[in-house]
Design an enzyme around this catalytic site. Structure first.
Site, PDB file in Angstrom:
ATOM      1  N   SER A   1       0.840  -1.187   0.000  1.00 43.11           N
ATOM      2  CA  SER A   1       0.000   0.000   0.000  1.00 43.11           C
ATOM      3  C   SER A   1       0.877   1.240   0.000  1.00 43.11           C
ATOM      4  O   SER A   1       2.105   1.162   0.066  1.00 43.11           O
ATOM      5  CB  SER A   1      -0.914   0.011   1.225  1.00 43.11           C
ATOM      6  OG  SER A   1      -0.135   0.109   2.414  1.00 43.11           O
ATOM      7  N   LYS A   2       0.234   2.408  -0.036  1.00 44.78           N
ATOM      8  CA  LYS A   2       0.979   3.670  -0.075  1.00 44.78           C
ATOM      9  C   LYS A   2       1.837   3.859   1.177  1.00 44.78           C
ATOM     10  O   LYS A   2       2.871   4.507   1.122  1.00 44.78           O
ATOM     11  CB  LYS A   2       0.008   4.839  -0.225  1.00 44.78           C
ATOM     12  CG  LYS A   2      -0.610   4.933  -1.612  1.00 44.78           C
ATOM     13  CD  LYS A   2      -1.486   6.154  -1.744  1.00 44.78           C
ATOM     14  CE  LYS A   2      -2.066   6.252  -3.145  1.00 44.78           C
ATOM     15  NZ  LYS A   2      -2.949   7.435  -3.294  1.00 44.78           N
ATOM     16  N   ARG A   3       1.392   3.294   2.297  1.00 42.66           N
ATOM     17  CA  ARG A   3       2.188   3.479   3.514  1.00 42.66           C
ATOM     18  C   ARG A   3       3.522   2.739   3.424  1.00 42.66           C
ATOM     19  O   ARG A   3       4.441   3.026   4.167  1.00 42.66           O
ATOM     20  CB  ARG A   3       1.402   3.024   4.744  1.00 42.66           C
ATOM     21  CG  ARG A   3       1.145   1.530   4.830  1.00 42.66           C
ATOM     22  CD  ARG A   3       0.250   1.212   6.022  1.00 42.66           C
ATOM     23  NE  ARG A   3      -0.106  -0.193   6.066  1.00 42.66           N
ATOM     24  CZ  ARG A   3       0.623  -1.124   6.644  1.00 42.66           C
ATOM     25  NH1 ARG A   3       1.777  -0.808   7.216  1.00 42.66           N
ATOM     26  NH2 ARG A   3       0.232  -2.386   6.659  1.00 42.66           N
TER      27      ARG A   3
ATOM     28  N   GLY B   1       5.227   2.921   0.710  1.00 46.49           N
ATOM     29  CA  GLY B   1       5.953   3.632  -0.344  1.00 46.49           C
ATOM     30  C   GLY B   1       5.542   3.186  -1.730  1.00 46.49           C
ATOM     31  O   GLY B   1       6.181   3.540  -2.716  1.00 46.49           O
TER      32      GLY B   1
END
Length: 464
Positions: A238-240, A242
């Protein structure tokens, strides 16, 4: 495998992410390894969520990565007549039927099944009613109620599903738009796809698609389901972690060769080798070496790999890219030869093009404010007369090369009674604003003597 044909078939409902890019890469490498054909197909039948901005992003991302396609891009919304033909073929074969169950009733039956502890599947209400086409009728597949659907997956091995677990899926909605599983089969069949290489989140779709192939009397492609990419904590990427869109990595200053190498190694290996040229990847790629375990996304490894590719690139190739990233921080330089020289000095220490552009600022802007700790340590009252003497001597006779510069500092050390480091770091601060930088003579050559002398005079004024 001269007739081998693979495809990448993204849905334009979001930006091209790392998982999609890796799927495209594996299909591209497989096709290139066997001198086959790589096809780009845009699966845009989800009209409500599909957007042109996403399709443009997908195409731009693949282009940036250098994953060129041989055919396409095809778009499913331009192929509706083909889907209608195969819909009628399935109906004529008794393998599909019309269904007019309202959505509300289907939801009620779904909830009732869940309340009974059963799977929420279609109950076959319209299966044997012999309905005709109408404005409110969908088309469903007459799925077999017994038997096993199985295949030998090229990466996962033998996989089997009990047909009793599969319900009569909708092939075509009442508005005439085909559903994913039906459109994919028709596309792969009519485009002569020989190998379907995709993420293992599609495994549950495969038995349904195989049954549609069989109902049409069509040969099956070979299937290969590749493992997902997970974050370092082994959670879904996910975006968390990166994980951004592919073009976001371009904008952060990563090189396309870096991303191709990095993505190739997420779930595929060739011995202990970590760094591959494109030619090596094409030559070495095999589905036999795609692992069953998920690939783990590692930002530190990505940065390390990008540093390697920055160091391996020619300065001339980096110059226009550095020019672009400098323009993003409002520094405009037209002289590519100068930029090549700047890039050459920064290649050993930069990890991304963003990093390189930030490090290059001092070449084109006033280096002040000086690094605070360094200024307090090296721009001192006792260095002030030394800097004045350096200005006087360099104004009269600039040093011709790096060796002469080193000898010059050594002579100044003996005359002033200071350490070479004190003198050199004071000059470095004057020219760059920092205590860490490329080699001093490299900097002097790029800045030119008039600018060097100007910056030294500014530093003298800054000394207490």
């Amino acid at each position: 495998m001269a007739s081998l044909r693979t495809r990448f078939s993204p849905s334009p409902t979001g930006f091209l992410h790392l998982g999609g890019a890796r799927t495209a890469l594996f299909n591209w490498l497989f096709a290139r390894h066997y001198n086959g054909t790589f096809i780009l197909r845009i699966e845009d039948t989800d009209v409500e969520r599909s957007q042109k901005i996403y399709e443009d992003d997908i195409i731009a991302g693949l282009t940036w990565l250098g994953l060129d396609w041989d055919e396409g891009p095809y778009r499913q919304t331009e192929r509706l007549e083909t889907y209608r033909f195969y819909t009628q073929e399935l109906i004529a074969r008794g393998a599909a039927y019309y269904c007019n169950c309202p959505k509300e009733e289907l939801e009620q039956r779904r909830q009732a099944a869940l309340a009974r502890g059963e799977k929420p599947r279609y109950d076959g209400h319209c299966r044997d009613l012999g309905l005709k086409a109408g404005s409110d009728t969908a088309v469903r597949f007459r799925s077999p109620t017994d038997g096993i659907t199985h295949w030998d997956d090229l990466t996962k091995g033998a996989i089997a599903f009990d047909n009793a677990e599969l319900d009569d899926l909708v092939l075509v909605r009442a508005d005439g738009v085909p559903t994913y599983n039906f459109a994919v089969v028709v596309d792969d069949l009519t485009m002569n796809i020989t190998h379907v290489i995709r993420g293992d989140d599609h495994i549950s779709n495969t038995p349904r698609q195989i049954l549609i192939y069989q109902a049409l009397g069509a040969p099956l492609p070979q299937f290969a389901h590749i493992p997902m990419i997970l974050g370092p904590d082994r959670a879904k990427l996910s975006k968390r972690h990166g994980a951004l869109s592919v073009l976001a990595y371009r904008d952060m200053g990563y090189l396309p060769d870096t991303m191709v190498n990095f993505l190739a190694r997420l779930g595929w290996s060739h011995g202990d080798q970590e760094i591959f040229s494109r030619e090596e990847l094409i030559r070495s790629f095999s589905l036999d070496h795609v692992g069953k375990a998920p690939g783990i996304f590692d930002t530190e490894k990505l940065a390390w790999l990008n540093g390697h590719y920055l160091r391996q690139a020619t300065a001339a190739a980096l110059a226009p890219q550095l020019q672009e990233f400098l323009s993003k921080i409002d520094i405009r330089v037209d002289d590519l030869a100068t930029l090549a020289n700047v890039a050459r000095t920064l290649q050993p220490r930069a990890h991304t093009l963003v990093d390189m552009a930030a490090q290059a600022r001092f070449y084109f802007e006033d280096p002040r404010p000086y690094e605070d700790k360094g200024a307090r340590k090296f721009l001192t009252p006792r260095i002030k007369p030394v800097l004045r003497e350096i200005i006087a001597r360099w104004q009269a006779e600039p040093v011709p090369n790096e060796e002469a510069l080193h000898q010059f500092f050594k002579n100044m050390q003996e005359e002033a009674g200071l350490k070479i480091k004190e003198i050199a770091q004071a000059v470095r601060l004057a020219l760059t604003g920092r205590t860490a930088s490329p080699g001093l003579f490299e900097i002097i050559e790029i800045l030119g003597w008039p600018e060097v002398l100007r910056r030294l005079r500014t530093a003298v004024a800054a000394c207490p």
